[in-house]
Design a protein around this motif. Structure first.
Motif, mmCIF file in Angstrom:
data_model
loop_
_atom_site.group_PDB
_atom_site.id
_atom_site.type_symbol
_atom_site.label_atom_id
_atom_site.label_comp_id
_atom_site.label_asym_id
_atom_site.label_seq_id
_atom_site.Cartn_x
_atom_site.Cartn_y
_atom_site.Cartn_z
ATOM 1 N N GLY B 99 0.825 -1.213 0.000
ATOM 2 C CA GLY B 99 0.000 0.000 0.000
ATOM 3 C C GLY B 99 0.853 1.255 0.000
ATOM 4 O O GLY B 99 0.581 2.225 -0.712
ATOM 5 N N ILE B 100 1.907 1.227 0.761
ATOM 6 C CA ILE B 100 2.813 2.384 0.841
ATOM 7 C C ILE B 100 3.495 2.627 -0.496
ATOM 8 O O ILE B 100 3.444 3.724 -1.059
ATOM 9 N N THR B 101 4.129 1.598 -1.016
ATOM 10 C CA THR B 101 4.948 1.802 -2.210
ATOM 11 C C THR B 101 4.091 2.123 -3.431
ATOM 12 O O THR B 101 4.482 2.945 -4.253
ATOM 13 N N ASP B 102 2.939 1.482 -3.533
ATOM 14 C CA ASP B 102 2.100 1.787 -4.689
ATOM 15 C C ASP B 102 1.755 3.264 -4.732
ATOM 16 O O ASP B 102 1.861 3.913 -5.771
ATOM 17 N N HIS B 103 1.335 3.772 -3.598
ATOM 18 C CA HIS B 103 0.947 5.179 -3.575
ATOM 19 C C HIS B 103 2.141 6.093 -3.839
ATOM 20 O O HIS B 103 2.048 7.037 -4.622
ATOM 21 N N LEU B 104 3.244 5.793 -3.232
ATOM 22 C CA LEU B 104 4.424 6.643 -3.412
ATOM 23 C C LEU B 104 4.960 6.551 -4.833
ATOM 24 O O LEU B 104 5.368 7.567 -5.407
ATOM 25 N N ASN B 105 4.977 5.355 -5.391
ATOM 26 C CA ASN B 105 5.447 5.209 -6.771
ATOM 27 C C ASN B 105 4.601 6.044 -7.711
ATOM 28 O O ASN B 105 5.126 6.696 -8.613
ATOM 29 N N ALA B 106 3.308 6.001 -7.481
ATOM 30 C CA ALA B 106 2.413 6.752 -8.355
ATOM 31 C C ALA B 106 2.725 8.245 -8.295
ATOM 32 O O ALA B 106 2.515 8.974 -9.255
ATOM 33 N N GLU B 107 3.247 8.691 -7.176
ATOM 34 C CA GLU B 107 3.580 10.108 -7.030
ATOM 35 C C GLU B 107 5.030 10.395 -7.409
ATOM 36 O O GLU B 107 5.549 11.490 -7.135
#
Lengths: 353, 353
Positions: B99-107
């Motif tokens: 959940g963390i990395t997906d959101h951060l990667n998207a940003e």
DNA sequence: TCCGGCTGTGCAATCGATTGCAATAGCCCA
DNA sequence: TGGGCTATTGCAATCGATTGCACAGCCGGA
């Protein structure tokens, strides 16, 4: 003169931020380059011992920390390693990852892990990692014929594979001996008297799927079992649901297998589901063997007999291979093969009870 | 003049390496700064459209990729986020991480995950991440009173907590409502007629352990159960072995509980082990409830009744909070609380059958 | 026709650390 | 006593991208 004044002022304004090599130099009355040398193990011999000690003390006092971005910019190495994982949430992967990162951390590298699939294309992810200046890549995702492999070779980026290998064997790799694992499983079942053994094979475009299937077929042949008594059903993905469907197909055959070997534990759990659907008991009606020994398969009912693969060692070996590649890219690509181990639990039993 | 010549030569020599903004500029006959502006969404409005298009085309043709280290050096932001995990191999963590990395990667951020425990001290790991210039930190490791919290506050580094919180509530956090989860568990058991309910409590120096225990105690009190009918045994670590020992102590009491609520699923599996040791059947002799709904607890025997927490959402919320912190550090620290859910499976049954 | 203002570009400094080269001092030996 | 060495240290360029400032056109209005 003017410039010196200016930079002094700006430094004062940024007093709250991290001290730089210049601050340390100013405090010691030496030139920044001397500080750089004193703090670098490789260049330390160029600096007088007493000066070096003074510099180290000052660095400590100021809480100085090297700015890796600046160092990376100058030296062309970032100290970052990218890891491409098929799915972090897959319980089989964390042990591998932990082997990789532990070894790399110990050598001063940091790892960026990206989960393929959830985000953009693999090519694109690799490009983003390259933009970040990674010194190397660990790929846990490659398919047998994979464009990413070529992409990395083109970029002259050190790359190693883990868990899976590429068809051509161009890249160094660390993986379990898939064929040997299947042999352990088949020989265990044969020793228990099973003559009709089915196989739920993994995706054939990844090496684990293809090699485990090949290992299965070679082993049953060597055991003298007929091909029609050793049916194979292939799945498209390593999921429990796919394992269930494939097992249902196996169980629907005229000659029903008395044992099923699955290409991994997730598929084996799907086989359990299929047996439940058919009202068959494991192990009394059908024995089941998994592969990987992922966490908690000893807790399911019945506890799963499976092939344990050396996941941590695999990760560590991959890390070691990568560092060797980074140090000397000209070396031939080495393939590290780890021996698997049969773990007998409750899901296998002698044929005919 | 001389310098220009020199740099031309050096560029030619490095032809094999990655093209830079200068190469793109030379190809378009514009100044590097124009290229920088044309390629930056925020500054693009300063460049004539036709020139910008030409530049983009050239960048594509050359395969130009931004050098993040250089950008980071200049701008002071690395686009890197550090994540401190207690143990990557713990099956509860990957969903949060994803959940963390997906959101951060998207940003546009990349994440460096470090496993505390295996390597050096937590302080030291944080310092290494700071040296790498991380723009923020996600801590999944904090204890209730933690020096690392102070260390990060001192460094003026944006930090958020995930899954666990700190005692003072100084830092923003995303976590499950631990007390509510325990209430769901207790009310479920009480509804089934259980009057004697034990609790295997987690480590009391981390918030999950302390808050779940508090939630348990409040819930049984509200249900009108006497304290001597609701014993608590505390463990020092969230491991299966620790759960087993604690459960054995609970089962050795004069008034044996008819149900046990564990502070997490790993402990609950240990409770299963203890029941097996004592020759007791779950759920017929003792009902068991876990917490977290980690993968595959639906496959164990009996399938575990547990409290599902929103792990992915938790990770995503943490990432969002962190980005907000980075954008505007002055905001008050927000605490996101996620609602848990009771998942009823086979490990709980009405008291007295 | 001239001037103020606006656009679009170029210039050059800057981020922090590294490193080849130059310069200095001190030392040894003939 | 002088020449050549070595051990230290300073100097300045450099990595690649960003950005404040300056400047050149060009427009319209007075």
């Amino acid at each position: 003169m003017k410039r010196t004044l200016q930079s002094t002022v700006s430094r004062r304004m940024a007093a709250a931020s991290r001290p730089t090599i210049k601050d340390v130099a100013a405090r010691c009355g030496v030139h920044p380059s001397t500080v750089s040398r004193a703090l670098s193990p490789a260049m330390k011999h160029l600096v007088a011992d007493d000066v070096a000690d003074r510099i180290k003390a000052a660095a400590n006092a100021l809480g100085y920390r090297l700015n890796m971005a600046a160092k990376g910019l100058r030296t062309g190495r970032s100290g970052l390693i990218g890891v491409l994982a098929p799915d972090i949430a897959d319980p089989g992967f964390p042990p591998v990852l932990s082997g990789i990162t532990d070894h790399l951390n110990a050598e001063g590298y940091a790892t960026i892990v990206v989960d393929v699939g959830s985000n953009g294309s693999e090519q694109d992810l690799v490009d983003r990692l390259i933009a970040r200046g990674v010194d190397g890549l660990v790929l846990a995702t490659v398919t047998l014929r994979d464009d990413v492999v070529k992409h990395c070779l083109d970029a002259a980026l050190p790359v190693v594979l883990v868990n899976r290998v590429d068809a051509a064997g161009q890249l160094p790799s660390a993986a379990s001996d898939d064929a040997a694992g299947m042999r352990l499983a088949v020989e265990h079942l044969v020793a228990l008297g099973h003559q009709r053994i089915g196989h739920v094979a993994g995706p054939q475009h990844v090496s684990t799927g293809a090699r485990r299937r090949a290992g299965f077929e070679a082993s049953v042949r060597d055991a003298g079992l007929a091909a029609r008594h050793t049916p194979v059903e292939t799945v498209e993905a390593y999921t429990r649901a796919a394992g269930r469907e494939a097992a249902l197909r196996l169980l629907a055959r005229r000659i029903r297998p008395t044992a099923i070997v699955a290409a991994n534990d997730l598929l084996a759990l799907g086989v359990y589901d299929a047996l439940a659907v058919r009202g068959l008991a494991c192990p009394h009606d059908v024995s089941v063997v998994g592969h990987n020994d992922m966490p908690f398969v000893d807790m399911v009912a019945p506890p799963l007999t499976t092939i344990r693969i050396a996941q941590r060692d695999m990760g560590e070996a991959a890390a070691r291979l990568l560092l060797a590649r980074i140090a000397g890219p000209e070396a031939a690509s080495e393939h590290i093969v780890l021996a698997p181990q049969l773990i007998i639990r409750g899901s296998t039993i002698a044929c005919g009870h």
